[in-house]
Each structure stands twice: as structure tokens, then as C-alpha cells.
Design an enzyme around this catalytic site. Structure first.
Site, PDB file in Angstrom:
ATOM      1  N   GLU A   1       6.559   3.656  11.633  1.00 10.18           N
ATOM      2  CA  GLU A   1       4.898   3.388  11.697  1.00 10.18           C
ATOM      3  C   GLU A   1       4.332   2.419  12.912  1.00 10.18           C
ATOM      4  OE1 GLU A   1       2.623   3.263   8.185  1.00 10.18           O
ATOM      5  OE2 GLU A   1       0.518   3.572   9.166  1.00 10.18           O
TER       6      GLU A   1
ATOM      7  N   GLU B   1       1.120  -1.277  -0.557  1.00  8.44           N
ATOM      8  CA  GLU B   1       0.045   0.257  -0.142  1.00  8.44           C
ATOM      9  C   GLU B   1       0.752   1.364  -0.158  1.00  8.44           C
ATOM     10  OE1 GLU B   1      -0.706   3.477   2.810  1.00  8.44           O
ATOM     11  OE2 GLU B   1      -1.671   0.921   3.480  1.00  8.44           O
TER      12      GLU B   1
END
Lengths: 464, 449
Positions: free
Chosen positions: A162, A85
Site C-alpha cells: 500500500e 486498522e
């Protein structure tokens, strides 16, 4: 209903999201259909299309959803769906480097993408006249992604950052990760969407490209457009733009390893230096929306009745009457291709032991099962759920997400539209029935977060 | 008693004075009407009848800055208690009435404002407004509710004490505004929250919730005449003038200042900032563009390109221009693994210096203008978003025609202006940096050091 601790609040939101996706699907208390103007069709190459007209402002929300998520990853490659993604923004021969984002920005558009266990989606929000352009960009990267080796390493570091932000810096998120891993022994829902750190570190260009070539194809994608447009307009554009994209993969049925029956309750304890406030959560392995007809809706109502706000059973009993908790809640997350989850949580007030909260959760459940639900309470709860749908229809983003999550988890447009009616039909017997059948300790994982050492004793002297 | 029936009866009698300022359709196709009630209460209205719901958003000037010294967290605690019992309804009765009608009511305190938000289905409008009136005018502050909410706030403070984002944010305001009310924590401390009394809560309501410092926006399924009359019903019982204590204008302390809080976590969180530019300053719009290029622009800012795309040091890095009432700030954040924290901060400082010295390029300015003007309409695509934009414009005193002027203000900015503003905004002094984690190779810098 304030000051929910952050991680619980996130868990709560996650639950709400799932509920929203489903429940976004609500309508007014008269149980009107949700988004009644939504309609769908399928292109010749197999790409499905949903259009949700909303003419209030001249903007559109354009999304492409793929029927693939973290639970579809190969063994040992956790995180590759999410890694891909990120890499989808790296360019194609026609739009190299970060041209995609640069063009969307110059249109005054907003964009992003998200990955779940069951789906991966990309979206742009733009003025309506730019719809053909963003369709062209999205159609291009569906099959023409051009990944240069040079971008892989830095993006992998971004994903690791992240993961640190979301999980490794936060004891509450670490506990949630452990609880999911304990709840699912065989099914891949037990792996974190973002991936295990050691597996993220090993992901490479070939892993991402293999995953892309296996799953990114028009016959595995759903286009959803909400906003100032019509089904006819979207059909013409979609046939011209997405219709040209050739099928290039046949992902086949989405069969994941099933979960064996659970026989014993599981408990997970995280003792952490960086915890000042103890808390308790419980998750039950329950059917999702693809289970027995009616049960998912009954669990929606059950979750709201037990833990939806300050008039709920748990709040009244644990927070107001017994004064043993400061926050409590319940959620049902049924928007899933496979298993759903039912969750409860409680944060103690003062120095109430967690075992007291554990018992109180069970006692509240038992009182519900034994004592039943009166008609007024049931009606109020259902009305509230159904009314949420009207609020959700204020947002193109929520409208689009409702249909996207449903269609990528095995449901149809009508299922979303009829959700308010199905909620209205839930009976007291059905609510009690699912509670009795599924909210059993031996189907659950209980997770507790505990301050390390004596910290708790020293710091928990606030009045109760 | 049925509040809705009372209101409905009153409405028929009332004649609303409505001044409609109908703007030509801007990018957002949003038409704003200025509605003034018979009693003189003003609200900005956008009618939207296609969905049967109404959003009401309002703010009273004077948020947590009005907490008396030693009573930090007072405004925040009041915001948690207004919907916990009012008039004849105790907490449960009040919440049940809301739930039965699917009315959403919430309050919030920030540094500068005490705000509220009401959402209701149109058919429950009168009931919803009646509940709002009670919450604002007759809050009960029953001891059960006060102790319960106090315990919830204390619990939240214990969670936040270990949350690196929260700790760094608090530290930054402490470093930037030492001695000023902005340095005080909006949610208070365990000690100040424990000491708050019911008389404090009532005192805050009496001093701050008044008609004179109130800004209201309404969006949804209601017309101007109906709204005008209802404004007096809801807000008319409030005192005419608030009794606000003066808050001194201030500015962010001179940098460079760097403070590190040790926390055993793998990723260091850094909050950084500088003095900003006041909203009414002619340089504000150019500065807004400069910040967009620096760190405001989604996937296309300089900080994003350098820190994230090129080096992979962070998932999140950004900057924003915030115009607090008494001090403008440029404020940003990054989170980076401990051994790259020093490199990340150095990259950010280098980008600030480069932008201050050379200014944005003509291409960057053009791209920023296109994004900022093109995306403005996206702020107006739901009732809730429109309502908060309208309250924001009122709080900043920009005028009811601002929505129509705003894109032109951006278009007019020249390359010379952004270059000058970049130097003014980014070229003076060093950053105030609040750092939480175990950053390798970063040293503290004391004020004046």
C-alpha cells in the site's frame, strides 16, 4: 478546472476532504443548519453516539470512530495505527478468520475503514434491517480481537505494498511526505500516516496489541449512524449492544509535542528522473479549528477566494491574465486536533520558471492583503461554501464523515450544524486578517518538483 | 437577458406529456417515471423532494470513438471547453454565473459516450438549465479558452506519461484492440492535442450532440410535469440526429500476450484482461457472478484471498466485467513489488485456470447471490448515484423495469450455468498483460508466441 495532475489533485482532494468534513458542514445560502435532525447522547460506559436520520432509502451507514490516529503513536512505531486498522479484520473468538467480512458481504453490505492523524474509523453500509447485526460485529471486535501470529507477516507486506502504491511509486507523493516532515519538526503530524518504511517493517503483533489495548475501548469511541432510522431506535440498540462492552482503558488527554515557532521559511526540492512536468506547492503552518474563534472559518473563505475554482483570484491572475500557469489552487485543512494547514499550488505553463510562480503567489497574496475584498466577491465566495453543504447532505457517507471528523478532533455536534452560519458571518476584515497574520513565508514550506537533467528543457517546448 | 425568466414564461404555456411508469417498490424503493416532453425528448425521473437539489445526468452515444483518425483527444478537449464560454458569456462570465448560483456543471468523454452532469439547488433550476442549454447549443470556443485548456491537457499528459497506472492502462488497450478506435488514447497525445483546431471542436459538437443519441436521467426536487416542459427548453435546439461514424464490433486480441515497459519504480503495475461477454448475451448475468467470485467482490474474492490475504503480494487486486459498446472485456489489475510480480501474475493465472476448470462452488455461488442482490439498494442511496444508474440502464438498453427484474435474474442463475460460463469466460487463451515497472523474472510474450 480539469487535468489537475494526479498528485496535486490528491493533495487538493485531501484539502477538500478536510474542508468537506468541516464544510460538509454547510447548508443552503440562507445558512440553514447542516443536518438539523442530527442528535447525540452518551452511553453509561462512555461511548458517544450520533444519529443522523435520512429516510430516502431503506439503508443505513454505521460507523465506529476511535479517538486515536497516527499522531498518537509511540516514537519509532509510525504506522501502527494504520497497521492495526488492517488487522482489525482478522477475527475474534466468536467470529474467527475473515468471518466479519464474509458476514457483511452476505448481508449485501459494503465495508471499509480509514486512518488519519487524529482518528481511526470502521464502517458498514447495509439495508436497515441488518443494523443490529453489524453493531454486534463491531462491538465484538472493539475488545475481542484475536490476532494469530500467522497473519501478521503477510498483512505487513500488504501495508508495504500500500505504501509503494501511494508513495514510493509516485514522486509527487514523495515530495508531499518530505514537505510534511519539513513543516513539523516536533509535532507528530510530520510523520506519514502509513508510517516510514523501516518502521513498518519492524512492527509486530505486540505493537498492534499494545496500541489496541491502550485505545480501543467504548469510552474512547463514537458510534455514528446515518440513514433510515431514528434516535430512539439507535438508542435502544446501542444500549443493548454497545452498552454491554466494558471500559477497559483510560487513554487520557491527547497531548502531542507542540511545534516550536518557525523563524525561517523552508524549501524542499525533489529532482526526479520520473518527473516530466515541474510543479510547485506551498504549505503554511496555521491554526486548526481549535484555535481562536472565527479564524478557521475565515481561512475557509480565504482558501476558496484565493484558489477555489476558475473564478478565484489565483486562477484569474496566474492562469488567465498572465498565462504563466495551467493549474493553481488553494486549500485549508483545519479539521485537526492540533495544527491546521493552508496550502497553495501551481503548475507552470510552457517553460515558465518556478521562481516566477513563487513570486506570483506572493504578489497575489499581497494584492489581496493590500487591496482588500469587495463585498460582491466575498458574498459569492461564502454563498458557494454554504451551498456545498446542501450537496453534501445528499450522501450518507459524507454526512457521517462530517460528524465523525469533528467529534474526534475536539468539536461538538452543534459546531458542525452551525458551520454555515459561522461562514455567513465571516467579514472581509477577518479574511484579510488571517491572511496577514498567517500566510507568511517564515511559516511555510515550499516544495518543488523538478525533472532531472535536461529533460525539462527538451520536453517543455509546448506553446504557452 | 435573464434566461430564467424566458424559460419560466415558456413553461407556463407548455403542456408536458408525461407517461409515468410507476414500478412497485423494489429493494431500492426507487420509483422511476418515464417523462416525454412535448417535443418528444425522453428522460427518466425519480422524484425526491426531501432535499432541495436536482441532479441531471445525460450521455450522448459516441464518445472518443468519434474522434477522426489523427485527431485523438478531440472529444476530451470538447468536454473541457463546453463550460468555458457560451452564448453571450465569455469564459469568466459563464463561470461566474455558475459560481454565483452554486451550480455544478461538468462534461466528460469516455470511449463510447460524451456525458454531462448538472447539479443545482432547486431554486436555481431554471438558471442552471439555461446555462446547460447554452453550453450544449452555443459553445464559443474563444481562442483564449481553447489555448488555456489545451495547455492544461498537455500538462496532464506529461504527468500521466510517468504514472505507471496510466501507462499500463494505455498499453493494455493498445495490445487488446490494435487497429481499432478503442486502442486510441481518449485524451490524445501531445502531438494530436497540439494540432486540434477550433473547427474540429465545432465539428464534433455538430456531429455528436443530438437528440437521437441522447439518454437523460433526472433525480431530485422536481415533478414530471415541470420536467417535461423543461426538456425541450434545454435539449430541443439540438439537431434531431447525430452524424456518427460507424465503429466496427471487435474483440480482445487472442492471448497470451505480455508486454513490459521499463520504469524505475519499486512496485510493478500489471493490467490484465480477456474477452468478456456482451451485455445482451444470456450468459452475461452468470458471467457477472463468476467475475464477482473471481475478483469483483470487495474483501471476499478469490484473487483477494490468494494474492493479498494469503501471500501479502498486493494491496490492491481486482477484476471487472466491462461491456464497452463494441467489445466486452474482463479487465483487472494488480500492483506488486518488483521481485514478486512474476509470482503474483502466476497466482492470478492459476486462479483463472482453477475457476475455468472447476467452476465456483455452490457455497460461493450462494454467497455471491446474497451479496449482489442485497447490495443493489446501496447503488440508489443518493441522487447523484441514482441518476448515473438510470443513465447506465438506458445506455445498455435494459428497459425501465430492469431495476425490478435485476435481482430475480441473479437469483435464477444455477450452478451449472456458472460452471459453463466460467469455462467459456476464463478457459480460452491466455491473458493480455500490460506490465510497467522492473519485474524480476517476467518475460515478454509476443502475439502468436
Amino acid at each position: 478546472m480539469r487535468c489537475l495532475p494526479r498528485y496535486l489533485f490528491l493533495a487538493f482532494l485531501a484539502g477538500l476532504y478536510a474542508l468537506a468534513a468541516l464544510s460538509t458542514a454547510g447548508a443552503a445560502p440562507k445558512a440553514e443548519r447542516f443536518a438539523p435532525d442530527a442528535s447525540g447522547f452518551t452511553l453509561e460506559n462512555g461511548m458517544r453516539v450520533v444519529v443522523i436520520p435520512d429516510h430516502r432509502t431503506p439503508v443505513v451507514t454505521h460507523m465506529v470512530w476511535y479517538n486515536v490516529g497516527a499522531a498518537d503513536e509511540p516514537e519509532g512505531k509510525s504506522g501502527v495505527a494504520h497497521f492495526l486498522e488492517h488487522l482489525m479484520f482478522k477475527g475474534t473468538p466468536a467470529h474467527p478468520d475473515a468471518a466479519f467480512s464474509r458476514i457483511v458481504a452476505e448481508l449485501g453490505g459494503q465495508e471499509n475503514a480509514f486512518t488519519s492523524q487524529d482518528y481511526t474509523a470502521y464502517y458498514q453500509r447495509v439495508a436497515r434491517r441488518h443494523l443490529p447485526l453489524v453493531m454486534g460485529l463491531e462491538a465484538d471486535r472493539m475488545v475481542n480481537l484475536d490476532l494469530k501470529e500467522g497473519v501478521i507477516a503477510a498483512e505487513r507486506e500488504v501495508v508495504l505494498e500500500e505504501r509503494r502504491s501511494r508513495t514510493d511509486n509516485d514522486p509527487g507523493s514523495q515530495l508531499s511526505e518530505e514537505m510534511s516532515a519539513a513543516l513539523y519538526r516536533s509535532h507528530p503530524y510530520g510523520r506519514p500516516i502509513i508510517g516510514w518504511e523501516h518502521e513498518i517493517r519492524a512492527l509486530n503483533r505486540a505493537d498492534a496489541i499494545d496500541f489496541y489495548n491502550t485505545y480501543y475501548s467504548p469510552n474512547n469511541a463514537i458510534l455514528i449512524v446515518a440513514g433510515d432510522t431514528t434516535a430512539d431506535e439507535v438508542r435502544a440498540l446501542a444500549e443493548r449492544i454497545y452498552g454491554k462492552v466494558k471500559r477497559r482503558a483510560e487513554p487520557g488527554p491527547r497531548l502531542r509535542p507542540a511545534e516550536p515557532p518557525q523563524r525561517a521559511e523552508r524549501r524542499v526540492t525533489l529532482v526526479h528522473e520520473r518527473v516530466e512536468q515541474a510543479s510547485l506547492q506551498r504549505q503554511y503552518d496555521v491554526p486548526g479549528e481549535n484555535g481562536t474563534a472565527g479564524e478557521a472559518e475565515a481561512m475557509d473563505v480565504l482558501a476558496e477566494l484565493l484558489g477555489g475554482g476558475s473564478t478565484s483570484r489565483l486562477y484569474r491572475k496566474l492562469v488567465i491574465e498572465d498565462q504563466i500557469a495551467t493549474s493553481v489552487g488553494a486549500y485549508y485543512s483545519g479539521t485537526a486536533l492540533d495544527n491546521g494547514e493552508f496550502g497553495l499550488y501551481a503548475v507552470p505553463r510552457g517553460d515558465t520558471p518556478l521562481s516566477t510562480l513563487d513570486d506570483a503567489l506572493d504578489a497575489t497574496l499581497a494584492a489581496l492583503i493590500d487591496g482588500g475584498v469587495d463585498a460582491t466577491e466575498l458574498q459569492r465566495t461564502k454563498d458557494k461554501l454554504v451551498a456545498e453543504a446542501v450537496y453534501a447532505q445528499d450522501s450518507q457517507y459524507l454526512l457521517t464523515r462530517a460528524f465523525g471528523t469533528a467529534l474526534t478532533t475536539g468539536r461538538a455536534i452543534e459546531d458542525v450544524q452551525d458551520w454555515p452560519q459561522r461562514i455567513s458571518n465571516v467579514s472581509a476584515e477577518a479574511v484579510i486578517g488571517v491572511a496577514r497574520k498567517y500566510l507568511l513565508r517564515e511559516r511555510s514550506v515550499t516544495g518543488i518538483l523538478v525533472p532531472a537533467g535536461k529533460k525539462q528543457a527538451e520536453k517543455s517546448d509546448n506553446r504557452s | 437577458m435573464s434566461i430564467s425568466r424566458h424559460l419560466a414564461a415558456a413553461l407556463v404555456a407548455a403542456l408536458a406529456m408525461v407517461l409515468a411508469v410507476l414500478a412497485p417498490r423494489p429493494a431500492s424503493a426507487t420509483q422511476i417515471q418515464r417523462v416525454v416532453s412535448p417535443g418528444g425528448i425522453e428522460a427518466w425521473l425519480v422524484e425526491e423532494h426531501s432535499i432541495p437539489l436536482i441532479s441531471v445526468q445525460f450521455s450522448f452515444l459516441g464518445g472518443a470513438t468519434q474522434d477522426p483518425p489523427g485527431k485523438e483527444g478531440l472529444a476530451n478537449m470538447v468536454s473541457g471547453l463546453l463550460d468555458e464560454g457560451a452564448g453571450e458569456y465569455d469564459s469568466q462570465a459563464f463561470q461566474l454565473r455558475l459560481q454565483e448560483r452554486a451550480i455544478r456543471l461538468s462534461f466528460d468523454a469516455s470511449r463510447d459516450n460524451f456525458s454531462g452532469n448538472l447539479k443545482t439547488l432547486s431554486r436555481n433550476l431554471d438558471e442552471a438549465l439555461g446555462m446547460l442549454r447554452l453550453a450544449l447549443s452555443e459553445p464559443r470556443f474563444d481562442s483564449e479558452a481553447v489555448e488555456r485548456i489545451r495547455a492544461q491537457i498537455q500538462t496532464g499528459l506529461r504527468f500521466k506519461a510517468q504514472d505507471p497506472d496510466e501507462v499500463a492502462g494505455k498499453l493494455w488497450f493498445d495490445l487488446a484492440f490494435s487497429g481499432h478506435p478503442y486502442a486510441r488514447p481518449v485524451e490524445g497525445t501531445p502531438e494530436t492535442v497540439a494540432a486540434l483546431q477550433t473547427a474540429d471542436l465545432k465539428g464534433y459538437v455538430a456531429r455528436v450532440l443530438a437528440r437521437g443519441n441522447l439518454r437523460i436521467a433526472v433525480v431530485g426536487d422536481i415533478d414530471a410535469a415541470s420536467l417535461g416542459a423543461r426538456l425541450d427548453q434545454v435539449f430541443g435546439a439540438l439537431p434531431a440526429r447525430a452524424d456518427l461514424s460507424d465503429v466496427a464490433s471487435t474483440r480482445v486480441a487472442a492471448g497470451p500476450v505480455r508486454r513490459i515497459v521499463d520504469m524505475d519504480i519499486p512496485q510493478t503495475v500489471i493490467k490484465f484482461g480477456l474477452p468478456g461477454i456482451p451485455r445482451k448475451d444470456p450468459d452475461f448475468i452468470p458471467a457477472f457472478i463468476v467475475n464477482h467470485i473471481l475478483g469483483g467482490g470487495g474483501f471476499s474474492s478469490r484473487l483477494y484471498a490468494q494474492v493479498r490475504e494469503k501471500h501479502g503480494y498486493a494491496y490492491s487486486v481486482y477484476s471487472g466485467l466491462y461491456t464497452l459498446d463494441h467489445a466486452p472485456i474482463l479487465y483487472g489489475a494488480v500492483a506488486t513489488r518488483n521481485d514478486k510480480a512474476a509470482d503474483s501474475l502466476a497466482l492470478i493465472e492459476a486462479e483463472l485456470a482453477r475457476l475455468a476448470a472447476g467452476g465456483p462452488s455452490a457455497e460461493e455461488l450462494e454467497a455471491a447471490k446474497k451479496f449482489l442482490t442485497g447490495s443493489y439498494a446501496l447503488r440508489f442511496d443518493s441522487s447523484g448515484k441514482i441518476a448515473s444508474e438510470l443513465v447506465g440502464i438506458q445506455l445498455e438498453g435494459l428497459g425501465i423495469d430492469y431495476i425490478n427484474r435485476r435481482n430475480e435474474l441473479i437469483e435464477q442463475v444455477t450452478i451449472e450455468q456458472v460452471r459453463a460460463v466460467a469455462a467459456r469466460l476464463l478457459g480460452t487463451g491466455g491473458l493480455i498483460a500490460a506490465i510497467v515497472g522492473r519485474p524480476a523474472g517476467l518475460e515478454e510474450i509476443r502475439p502468436g508466441g
